[in-house]
Design an enzyme around this catalytic site. Structure first.
Site, PDB file in Angstrom:
ATOM      1  N   CYS A 169      -1.714  -3.061   7.368  1.00 35.34           N
ATOM      2  CA  CYS A 169      -1.065  -2.863   8.670  1.00 35.34           C
ATOM      3  C   CYS A 169      -1.338  -1.441   9.171  1.00 35.34           C
ATOM      4  CB  CYS A 169       0.436  -3.129   8.554  1.00 35.34           C
ATOM      5  SG  CYS A 169       1.375  -1.787   7.796  1.00 35.34           S
ATOM      6  N   GLU A 178       0.839  -1.202   0.000  1.00 34.46           N
ATOM      7  CA  GLU A 178       0.000   0.000   0.000  1.00 34.46           C
ATOM      8  C   GLU A 178       0.876   1.255   0.000  1.00 34.46           C
ATOM      9  OE1 GLU A 178       0.015  -2.646   1.974  1.00 34.46           O
ATOM     10  OE2 GLU A 178      -1.829  -2.791   3.151  1.00 34.46           O
TER      11      GLU A 178
HETATM   12  N1  THU Z   1       2.726  -6.303   4.085  1.00 37.91           N
HETATM   13  C1  THU Z   1       2.211  -5.435   3.178  1.00 37.91           C
HETATM   14  O1  THU Z   1       2.743  -5.284   2.060  1.00 37.91           O
HETATM   15  N2  THU Z   1       1.121  -4.719   3.527  1.00 37.91           N
HETATM   16  C2  THU Z   1       0.484  -4.816   4.728  1.00 37.91           C
HETATM   17  O2  THU Z   1      -0.432  -4.053   4.996  1.00 37.91           O
HETATM   18  C3  THU Z   1       0.858  -5.866   5.665  1.00 37.91           C
HETATM   19  C4  THU Z   1       2.180  -6.513   5.402  1.00 37.91           C
HETATM   20  C5  THU Z   1       3.929  -7.065   3.729  1.00 37.91           C
HETATM   21  C6  THU Z   1       5.173  -6.620   4.470  1.00 37.91           C
HETATM   22  C7  THU Z   1       6.033  -7.871   4.392  1.00 37.91           C
HETATM   23  O3  THU Z   1       6.794  -7.817   3.186  1.00 37.91           O
HETATM   24  C8  THU Z   1       5.032  -9.004   4.308  1.00 37.91           C
HETATM   25  O4  THU Z   1       3.772  -8.434   4.037  1.00 37.91           O
HETATM   26  C9  THU Z   1       4.946  -9.829   5.565  1.00 37.91           C
HETATM   27  O5  THU Z   1       4.720  -9.013   6.661  1.00 37.91           O
END
Ligand code: THU
Length: 151
Positions: free
Chosen positions: A99, A59
Site C-alpha cells: 500500500c 511491511e
Molecule cells: N495489508 C498489508 O499488510 N500490507 C499492504 O501493503 C496492504 C494491506 C493488510 C492490511 C489489512 O490487514 C489487510 O491487508 C486488508 O487490507
C-alpha cells in the site's frame, strides 16, 4: 540477491509469516520478509484492530522490527505475499503490492540502506510474482535525503 532460488526463499519466508497474521476483520493475510545485507531475514505480518484504521500492515510491522534492532540501514530486498487462507494455504492469483503508506515506510529503510531495493510481490497461491525496484513503486520519493540525513 537476484537469483530465483534466493528470491523464492524470501517469498517462502513471507508466506510463512502470513500464517501468523492477525486479520480477523478483513480475512486477508499478508506476510513481509526483509532480507538484510548480512543475509538474515526478518519477517512481519499484518495486525488488525477493532478500530479498523489502526491496522498495522505486514511491511510496517517488519520495518519496525529491523528499526528496533538498529538495522534500518541494513535492508537489501523485500518480499510480500498476501491472500485469503484456505486451510494451510493462501488463495488469490494476483500479486499483492504494498500500500502507499508501506511504500513510504519501506523507502525510509531503503534510503538509509543506500539501496534501491527490489520488492517481490507474490500472489497467495504462488502462481504469480511481480518484481519492482522500490523507485518504480514510489517514484520521486520524499525521504531522509530531503532532510539532509543522507548524501
Ligand atoms: N495489508 C498489508 O499488510 N500490507 C499492504 O501493503 C496492504 C494491506 C493488510 C492490511 C489489512 O490487514 C489487510 O491487508 C486488508 O487490507
Amino acid at each position: 540477491m537476484t537469483d530465483t532460488t534466493t528470491r523464492n526463499a524470501l517469498i517462502a519466508a513471507a508466506r510463512d509469516a502470513a500464517s501468523r497474521a492477525y486479520a480477523p476483520y478483513s480475512g486477508f493475510h499478508v506476510g513481509a520478509a526483509l532480507l538484510l545485507k548480512n543475509g538474515d531475514v526478518v519477517t512481519g505480518a499484518n495486525v488488525e484492530n477493532a478500530s479498523y484504521g489502526l491496522t498495522l500492515c505486514a511491511e510496517t510491522a517488519a520495518v519496525a522490527k529491523i528499526a528496533n534492532e538498529g538495522w534500518i540501514g541494513e535492508l537489501a530486498e523485500v518480499a510480500i505475499v498476501g491472500g485469503r487462507p484456505d486451510g494451510e494455504a493462501l488463495t488469490g492469483s494476483d500479486p499483492v503490492h504494498p500500500c502507499g503508506r508501506c511504500r513510504q515506510i519501506l523507502n525510509e529503510a531503503a534510503e538509509r540502506s543506500q539501496t534501491d531495493i527490489l520488492v517481490h510481490c507474490a500472489s497467495g497461491d504462488d502462481s504469480a510474482v511481480a518484481t519492482y525496484k522500490l523507485s518504480e513503486l514510489l517514484p520521486a520519493a520524499f525521504g531522509p535525503k530531503d532532510l539532509g540525513l543522507i548524501d
